[in-house]
Design a protein around this motif. Sequence first.
Motif, PDB file in Angstrom:
ATOM      1  N   HIS A   1       0.803  -1.308  -0.034  1.00  0.00           N
ATOM      2  CA  HIS A   1       0.034   0.005  -0.091  1.00  0.00           C
ATOM      3  C   HIS A   1       0.867   1.219   0.038  1.00  0.00           C
TER       4      HIS A   1
ATOM      5  N   SER B   1       8.219   4.244   2.405  1.00  0.00           N
ATOM      6  CA  SER B   1       9.698   4.105   2.944  1.00  0.00           C
ATOM      7  C   SER B   1      10.222   3.497   1.664  1.00  0.00           C
TER       8      SER B   1
ATOM      9  N   LYS C   1      -2.315   5.167  11.568  1.00  0.00           N
ATOM     10  CA  LYS C   1      -1.464   4.437  10.730  1.00  0.00           C
ATOM     11  C   LYS C   1      -2.227   3.759   9.747  1.00  0.00           C
ATOM     12  N   MET C   2      -1.943   4.219   8.546  1.00  0.00           N
ATOM     13  CA  MET C   2      -2.306   3.306   7.259  1.00  0.00           C
ATOM     14  C   MET C   2      -1.674   2.014   7.414  1.00  0.00           C
TER      15      MET C   2
ATOM     16  N   HIS D   1      -3.056  -2.332  15.950  1.00  0.00           N
ATOM     17  CA  HIS D   1      -3.806  -2.996  15.006  1.00  0.00           C
ATOM     18  C   HIS D   1      -5.380  -3.050  15.712  1.00  0.00           C
TER      19      HIS D   1
ATOM     20  N   LYS E   1      -1.868  -2.595   6.417  1.00  0.00           N
ATOM     21  CA  LYS E   1      -2.696  -3.577   5.706  1.00  0.00           C
ATOM     22  C   LYS E   1      -3.566  -4.237   6.900  1.00  0.00           C
ATOM     23  N   SER E   2      -3.153  -4.360   8.031  1.00  0.00           N
ATOM     24  CA  SER E   2      -3.970  -5.133   9.180  1.00  0.00           C
ATOM     25  C   SER E   2      -5.224  -3.922   9.367  1.00  0.00           C
TER      26      SER E   2
HETATM   27  N1  LIG Z   1       1.169   4.043   7.296  1.00  0.00           N
HETATM   28  C1  LIG Z   1       2.505   3.906   6.864  1.00  0.00           C
HETATM   29  N2  LIG Z   1       3.329   4.929   6.867  1.00  0.00           N
HETATM   30  C2  LIG Z   1       4.463   4.855   6.552  1.00  0.00           C
HETATM   31  N3  LIG Z   1       5.298   3.671   6.397  1.00  0.00           N
HETATM   32  C3  LIG Z   1       4.501   2.431   6.257  1.00  0.00           C
HETATM   33  C4  LIG Z   1       3.228   2.553   6.912  1.00  0.00           C
HETATM   34  N4  LIG Z   1       2.565   1.345   6.801  1.00  0.00           N
HETATM   35  C5  LIG Z   1       3.786   0.535   6.632  1.00  0.00           C
HETATM   36  N5  LIG Z   1       4.772   1.155   6.308  1.00  0.00           N
HETATM   37  C6  LIG Z   1       6.220   0.707   6.085  1.00  0.00           C
HETATM   38  O1  LIG Z   1       6.095  -0.721   6.146  1.00  0.00           O
HETATM   39  C7  LIG Z   1       6.712  -1.033   7.063  1.00  0.00           C
HETATM   40  C8  LIG Z   1       6.260  -2.125   7.758  1.00  0.00           C
HETATM   41  O2  LIG Z   1       5.705  -3.274   6.769  1.00  0.00           O
HETATM   42  P1  LIG Z   1       4.459  -4.399   6.889  1.00  0.00           P
HETATM   43  O3  LIG Z   1       4.697  -5.041   5.760  1.00  0.00           O
HETATM   44  O4  LIG Z   1       4.499  -4.805   8.221  1.00  0.00           O
HETATM   45  O5  LIG Z   1       3.322  -3.134   6.533  1.00  0.00           O
HETATM   46  P2  LIG Z   1       2.111  -2.695   7.512  1.00  0.00           P
HETATM   47  O6  LIG Z   1       1.013  -2.561   6.316  1.00  0.00           O
HETATM   48  O7  LIG Z   1       2.431  -1.908   8.432  1.00  0.00           O
HETATM   49  O8  LIG Z   1       1.332  -4.203   7.978  1.00  0.00           O
HETATM   50  P3  LIG Z   1       0.221  -4.252   9.143  1.00  0.00           P
HETATM   51  O9  LIG Z   1      -0.769  -3.411   9.150  1.00  0.00           O
HETATM   52  O10 LIG Z   1      -0.003  -5.608   9.042  1.00  0.00           O
HETATM   53  O11 LIG Z   1       1.307  -4.135  10.289  1.00  0.00           O
HETATM   54  C9  LIG Z   1       6.915  -0.031   8.285  1.00  0.00           C
HETATM   55  O12 LIG Z   1       7.867  -0.010   8.993  1.00  0.00           O
HETATM   56  C10 LIG Z   1       7.055   1.126   7.177  1.00  0.00           C
HETATM   57  O13 LIG Z   1       8.413   1.104   6.796  1.00  0.00           O
END
Ligand SMILES: Nc1ncnc2c1ncn2[C@@H]1O[C@H](COP(=O)(O)OP(=O)(O)OP(=O)(O)O)[C@@H](O)[C@H]1O
Length: 558
Positions: free
Chosen positions: A29, A35, A310-311, A158, A313-314
């Motif tokens: 996403h 990042s 925080k945006m 989460h 996946k979960s």
């Molecule tokens: N909303 C966000 N803003 C900035 N960076 C993000 C964000 N969501 C994910 N990331 C980047 O992705 C990394 C985490 O990866 P991950 O694959 O666990 O994604 P996630 O969407 O955060 O998953 P989940 O929601 O399941 O915790 C973070 O450390 C950051 O580098």
Amino acid sequence: MSESSGSASVKAEPFVLTTPLYYVNAPPHMGSAYSTIAADAIARFQRLLGKKVIFITGTDEHGEKIATAAAAHGCSPKEHCDTISHAYQMLWKDLDISYDKFIRTSDPVHEEIVKEFYSKVFSKGDIYCADYEGLYCVNCEEYKDEKELLENNHCPMHLKPCLLRKENNYFFSLSKYQKQLEDILAAQSDFVQPPFRLNEVLGWVKNGLRDFSISRASVEWGIPVPNDNKQTIYVWFDALLGYVSALLKEGEEPTLQNALSSGWPVSLHLIGKDILRFHAVYWPAMLMSAGLDLPKMVFGHGFLTKDGMKMGKSLGNTLEPKDLLFEFGSDAVRYFFLREVEFGNDGDYSEERFINIVNAHLANTIGNLLNRTLGLLKKNCESTLGFDSASAAQEIPLKHNVKELVEKARIHYENLSISSACESVMEIGNAGNLYMDEHAPWSLFKQGGASAEAASKDLVIILETVRIIAIALSPITPTLSFRMYSQLGYSRAQFEAVTWDDTRWGGLKAGQVMAEPKPVFARIERKGEEKKDGGVPPKGVKERKRAPQPQRVAEAQP
Ligand SMILES: Nc1ncnc2c1ncn2[C@@H]1O[C@H](COP(=O)(O)OP(=O)(O)OP(=O)(O)O)[C@@H](O)[C@H]1O
């Protein structure tokens, strides 16, 4: 980071930087893209300095959450990982991510590295077996302290309940490394960046470090623990080692020694603040246990948020990068997030702000400046430069201003203040526009004689300014920068050969022929906005088209 001069001399030591290895529980996403875009800008900047860069990204593919996601899609964990990992690779392509290595933790060579590392830590006496009972967040894949949870044991990240779990696991003796970690954090103040995150890490360490379990009896989809096939290695212990495995060359025997000899230690781990504890506490302790050098820096950036959360996946509250790319193109997406969000802090997305910033900066300040100037050059000088930029601009204030702003941009890039680097480059654009307006070369051409000569010098000066902008902004907007460079009459090979040293004034030479003027960045039209070719589109006609379409909008000529 340093403030030393930006030289193009090639340093023997590579600049190795990593993004997080993204968890393949769901497709990428905008947060994951954020990042990676930031890391790409840093990698491109370091290459401009003449450094050998090893830019590592990849996917983290083991653990319970992956097995559950695969089962929900009716496929095997491996099939699921293949699909999602591929989606990451495709997105990185669309975003112009110039990574050197994409590591997948399901790769057999990675398994060998993990097993060897585990055995080293085991031999050191830092792994033991014990029963553990605690509250577990499957989404973080981590046992939680009750103190850090919300009401009813909900995970603050989460918003899902943590479940009580009891297992017999292997533990890593993190507590043994408390003093060493405190010493490192005190001695190496830039080990964790930005500085306010260092305080966070110091707080965790000073509160006391507890050993953590590094195996799971209940998870099948993982790397088996050496000498105990009933357990698999904890996904985080495994994933962090992906940064090491990534250094193995194609076909090389997968040994720690081989991997480490190709660029270890990492210069910069770029991560989101959510995984800071793993990178700034667990990871250095694991490395110390195995006798390996520590990374030089861990930078924890902020979150892209939606409604303050925080945006992720979960939570499913994500912004779809493919939609943004389809609508606005890669340069606009990269520029907006890197310019708008101060690197290190959180930032919110708004479409209105996106369109305003991108139109004002990329279409107007830069694109329009180049297009107007090339239009005048075509009309009055057959698109050919009459002077070297060095001789056209003897001692004009603009030249000194540009030099200072370029140096500011360089220091900002070095310090990972990416948004400020964009700002300095945009100030160069503003200075160029001001010069154009103050000198009004279109009216000097009309006067003829010495005035016309002064006007043609002015055009060279402005185009030199644009040339410098193209290089200084190329870590952020590589495609746009190339379009600018080719409008200035350079080839792809010439663009690819530029270094930061080429931001010095004096690159354009007399006789250089510019390309046919074409807008390099199409202004984004808002839904329902009046179009330049007359009126809003008729009902049923899609109002926005796929970006980029530079030829779509011709800015007004002076
Ligand atoms: N909303 C966000 N803003 C900035 N960076 C993000 C964000 N969501 C994910 N990331 C980047 O992705 C990394 C985490 O990866 P991950 O694959 O666990 O994604 P996630 O969407 O955060 O998953 P989940 O929601 O399941 O915790 C973070 O450390 C950051 O580098």
